[in-house]
Structures are given as structure tokens and as C-alpha cells.
Design a protein around this motif. Structure first.
Motif, PDB file in Angstrom:
ATOM      1  N   GLY A  59       0.785  -1.215   0.000  1.00 16.74           N
ATOM      2  CA  GLY A  59       0.000   0.000   0.000  1.00 16.74           C
ATOM      3  C   GLY A  59       0.825   1.276   0.000  1.00 16.74           C
ATOM      4  O   GLY A  59       0.276   2.353  -0.070  1.00 16.74           O
ATOM      5  N   VAL A  60       2.141   1.175   0.095  1.00 15.73           N
ATOM      6  CA  VAL A  60       2.998   2.357   0.101  1.00 15.73           C
ATOM      7  C   VAL A  60       3.673   2.440  -1.263  1.00 15.73           C
ATOM      8  O   VAL A  60       4.360   1.515  -1.687  1.00 15.73           O
ATOM      9  CB  VAL A  60       4.057   2.293   1.222  1.00 15.73           C
ATOM     10  CG1 VAL A  60       4.955   3.503   1.172  1.00 15.73           C
ATOM     11  CG2 VAL A  60       3.372   2.178   2.569  1.00 15.73           C
ATOM     12  N   SER A  61       3.453   3.544  -1.945  1.00 22.73           N
ATOM     13  CA  SER A  61       4.016   3.703  -3.280  1.00 22.73           C
ATOM     14  C   SER A  61       5.523   3.932  -3.209  1.00 22.73           C
ATOM     15  O   SER A  61       6.067   4.308  -2.170  1.00 22.73           O
ATOM     16  CB  SER A  61       3.346   4.870  -3.992  1.00 22.73           C
ATOM     17  OG  SER A  61       3.791   6.090  -3.439  1.00 22.73           O
ATOM     18  N   ILE A  62       6.166   3.746  -4.342  1.00 22.28           N
ATOM     19  CA  ILE A  62       7.605   3.991  -4.430  1.00 22.28           C
ATOM     20  C   ILE A  62       7.902   5.448  -4.121  1.00 22.28           C
ATOM     21  O   ILE A  62       8.870   5.766  -3.422  1.00 22.28           O
ATOM     22  CB  ILE A  62       8.136   3.588  -5.816  1.00 22.28           C
ATOM     23  CG1 ILE A  62       8.043   2.065  -5.963  1.00 22.28           C
ATOM     24  CG2 ILE A  62       9.552   4.074  -6.030  1.00 22.28           C
ATOM     25  CD1 ILE A  62       8.350   1.554  -7.349  1.00 22.28           C
ATOM     26  N   ALA A  63       7.054   6.340  -4.618  1.00 24.93           N
ATOM     27  CA  ALA A  63       7.248   7.774  -4.362  1.00 24.93           C
ATOM     28  C   ALA A  63       7.179   8.078  -2.869  1.00 24.93           C
ATOM     29  O   ALA A  63       7.977   8.861  -2.347  1.00 24.93           O
ATOM     30  CB  ALA A  63       6.209   8.592  -5.123  1.00 24.93           C
ATOM     31  N   GLU A  64       6.222   7.447  -2.166  1.00 20.09           N
ATOM     32  CA  GLU A  64       6.107   7.662  -0.712  1.00 20.09           C
ATOM     33  C   GLU A  64       7.345   7.137   0.013  1.00 20.09           C
ATOM     34  O   GLU A  64       7.847   7.787   0.930  1.00 20.09           O
ATOM     35  CB  GLU A  64       4.844   6.982  -0.170  1.00 20.09           C
ATOM     36  CG  GLU A  64       3.568   7.675  -0.570  1.00 20.09           C
ATOM     37  CD  GLU A  64       2.333   6.870  -0.228  1.00 20.09           C
ATOM     38  OE1 GLU A  64       1.362   7.494   0.227  1.00 20.09           O
ATOM     39  OE2 GLU A  64       2.329   5.643  -0.416  1.00 20.09           O
ATOM     40  N   TRP A  65       7.844   5.968  -0.403  1.00 26.58           N
ATOM     41  CA  TRP A  65       9.054   5.425   0.223  1.00 26.58           C
ATOM     42  C   TRP A  65      10.237   6.346   0.008  1.00 26.58           C
ATOM     43  O   TRP A  65      11.048   6.559   0.896  1.00 26.58           O
ATOM     44  CB  TRP A  65       9.374   4.012  -0.278  1.00 26.58           C
ATOM     45  CG  TRP A  65       8.643   2.957   0.475  1.00 26.58           C
ATOM     46  CD1 TRP A  65       7.647   2.175   0.003  1.00 26.58           C
ATOM     47  CD2 TRP A  65       8.813   2.597   1.844  1.00 26.58           C
ATOM     48  NE1 TRP A  65       7.186   1.353   0.994  1.00 26.58           N
ATOM     49  CE2 TRP A  65       7.884   1.577   2.132  1.00 26.58           C
ATOM     50  CE3 TRP A  65       9.662   3.034   2.853  1.00 26.58           C
ATOM     51  CZ2 TRP A  65       7.790   0.993   3.392  1.00 26.58           C
ATOM     52  CZ3 TRP A  65       9.563   2.446   4.109  1.00 26.58           C
ATOM     53  CH2 TRP A  65       8.635   1.444   4.363  1.00 26.58           C
TER      54      TRP A  65
END
Length: 127
Positions: A46-52
Motif C-alpha cells: 500500500g505504500v508507493s515507491i514515491a512515498e518510500w
């Protein structure tokens, strides 16, 4: 004797915790942001690459910092909220107030605090 209305009773259930009178952040915005931020737990689902990438930037900037409310939780929340609220029309002061309130709410909840602690531990080992 006519009973007087209880202002705190009128607001009960209408505002999130720690909302001050005159606060311009609608409850629905606060709750949506809180739910989205709380979703950033120890799982990568549920966590996008951008958020990471945004969270890793915080971890690199605060490298070596122990998990605590300030600056770790506040900075993780600010980073997460920056993309969610970028077009909200809020001033810098309003954004800071929302971020701090969300961070405090998450930090004061033992379950979400543990998830954030786990997230910080995982972020801290990434170079």
C-alpha cells in the motif's frame, strides 16, 4: 433556571482531539490525513515507491536519530502530508499545525506509535 448549553458537549464528536476554537482545518481533512498517515506501517503493502522515497529522504536527513516525537515523527508526517495536502490552499502555518496534530495523535496511540517505531527502524537501516 434555564439550562445553559455546554459548548464542549456541542463540539463533542465534531472535532478531532486537540482542535482549538477557530481552527480552520475541517475535521474530514484531519481524519483523512490521519488515516492515510496511519497506513504507513511496517508493511510495504500500500505504500508507493514515491512515498518510500520521501520517507527515505527524511531518514537520510535524520540519520542516527533515535525514534521520538520531535523530530522523527513530526518529520515523517510532514513528508507524508506534503504530497497529500500540496494543493489544499493551506498556509505554511496551517500545514505545520495539521502535521503536528496528526503526528501527536499517531504518537500518543500505542498501536500507531509501535508501527511508526518499526517503520523508523526499517528506514534507518537503509543507506
Amino acid at each position: 433556571m434555564v439550562p445553559q448549553p455546554n459548548p464542549s458537549a456541542e463540539n463533542e464528536g465534531n472535532q478531532p482531539p486537540n482542535v482549538r476554537p477557530g481552527d480552520s482545518t475541517p475535521r474530514r481533512v484531519f481524519e483523512a490525513v490521519l488515516q492515510q498517515t496511519a497506513a504507513l506501517d511496517a508493511s510495504e503493502q500500500g505504500v508507493s515507491i514515491a512515498e518510500w522515497k520521501v520517507l527515505l529522504k527524511v531518514a537520510r536527513r535524520l540519520r542516527g536519530a533515535e525514534f521520538q516525537f520531535d523530530p522523527v515523527v513530526i518529520e515523517l508526517v510532514r513528508a507524508t502530508l506534503s504530497s497529500q495536502l500540496k494543493n489544499s490552499g493551506q498556509s505554511a502555518e496551517q500545514f505545520a499545525a495539521v502535521a503536528e496534530r496528526v503526528a501527536r495523535t499517531l504518537y500518543e496511540n500505542p498501536e500507531s506509535q509501535e508501527r511508526l517505531r518499526s517503520l523508523w527502524a526499517r528506514l534507518s537501516v537503509v543507506e
